[in-house]
Design an enzyme around this catalytic site. Structure first.
Site, short mmCIF file in Angstrom:
data_model
loop_
_atom_site.label_atom_id
_atom_site.label_comp_id
_atom_site.label_asym_id
_atom_site.label_seq_id
_atom_site.Cartn_x
_atom_site.Cartn_y
_atom_site.Cartn_z
N ARG A 103 0.72 -1.29 -0.05
CA ARG A 103 0.26 0.00 -0.02
C ARG A 103 1.12 1.24 0.14
O ARG A 103 1.76 1.29 0.77
CB ARG A 103 -0.91 0.05 1.22
CG ARG A 103 -1.96 1.27 1.22
CD ARG A 103 -3.03 0.81 2.33
NE ARG A 103 -2.51 0.83 3.65
CZ ARG A 103 -3.52 0.83 4.68
NH1 ARG A 103 -4.43 0.68 4.56
NH2 ARG A 103 -2.51 0.94 5.85
N THR A 107 -1.48 7.41 -0.73
CA THR A 107 -2.63 7.47 -1.25
C THR A 107 -3.50 6.40 -1.00
O THR A 107 -4.83 6.29 -1.17
CB THR A 107 -2.32 7.28 -2.87
OG1 THR A 107 -1.60 5.85 -2.91
CG2 THR A 107 -1.42 8.17 -3.56
N ASP A 199 -0.99 -3.94 12.47
CA ASP A 199 -0.20 -4.53 11.14
C ASP A 199 -0.13 -5.86 11.26
O ASP A 199 0.50 -6.45 12.14
CB ASP A 199 0.58 -3.69 10.86
CG ASP A 199 1.09 -4.12 9.42
OD1 ASP A 199 1.62 -5.01 9.31
OD2 ASP A 199 1.32 -2.89 8.50
N ASP A 202 3.30 -6.94 10.22
CA ASP A 202 4.20 -6.54 11.44
C ASP A 202 4.15 -7.66 12.57
O ASP A 202 5.27 -8.00 13.13
CB ASP A 202 4.20 -5.03 11.72
CG ASP A 202 4.76 -4.25 10.85
OD1 ASP A 202 5.54 -4.74 9.90
OD2 ASP A 202 4.33 -3.03 10.76
#
Length: 207
Positions: A103, A107, A199, A202
């Site tokens: 990602r 944006t 996340d 992560d």
């Protein structure tokens, strides 16, 4: 929401609760991801087509069922990798394809960095594996890629979805059913699911 299937199974709810906890260490997080993925895949594949087959048992002949479809597991790198093992153990004959998307943090749109088209994509049921359906951009892009390869039957399997991601998928790919462990409230300003679990990549890989 007719094509969205949040699991109502007590085991899924129990494991998702532990997965969310901030103090869950990476080894346990990986195990929970694998276990949840297996349970969700079990629910997502309830309507796979089968054919009758006769088998010889120690006590004589029996009529059983055999799958008439071939499966491909399609993890979206990197977070989707943790969803593969549990499902692959349940479906050892399934092919595994990989799609690399990340990602753009500015944006929030996906950028493709890896895709190796398989040699045989016809007549496959693809289980698209991505833990978090947040904005829906990565899932939609992955579906676009699979359909460009000729895949006609796609099922999305994730851990948590936000309404924004569901809306994006329903707009772009209304033919793709969405199977998740839980539906959450919303996305925050930086595109993370709230309350979510952080996340997923992560937390799996301790980065």
């Amino acid at each position: 929401m007719s094509n969205v299937f949040p699991s109502s199974h007590p085991l899924v709810a129990h494991k998702l609760c532990r997965l969310r906890a901030a103090d869950t260490p990476p080894p346990e997080f990986r195990n929970l991801t694998s276990e949840l993925s297996t349970l969700l895949a079990y629910e997502a594949t309830a309507e796979l087509k089968t054919a009758d087959i006769e088998v010889a048992t120690p006590m004589g002949a029996a009529i059983g069922s055999t799958l008439t479809v071939t499966i491909a597991l399609v993890p979206v790198l990197r977070a989707g990798l943790g969803m593969v093992t549990g499902i692959h153990n349940m479906m050892p004959d399934a092919a595994v394809w990989h799609i690399g998307l990340k990602r753009d943090e500015r944006t929030l749109e996906p950028m493709e960095y890896y895709a190796n088209k398989p040699t045989n994509t016809t007549d496959r049921t693809c289980l698209l594996l991505d833990p978090m359906l947040a904005t829906g951009g990565s899932a939609s892009a992955a579906c676009n890629l699979l359909k460009s390869w000729g895949v006609l039957n796609i099922k999305y399997i994730g851990l948590i979805a936000a309404p924004e991601g569901v809306s994006r998928m329903q707009r772009d790919h209304p033919d793709v059913p969405i199977h998740v462990a839980g539906m959450d409230s919303h996305l925050n300003a930086i595109g993370f699911i709230v309350p979510g679990l952080g996340d997923a990549g992560d937390r799996q890989f301790a980065t």
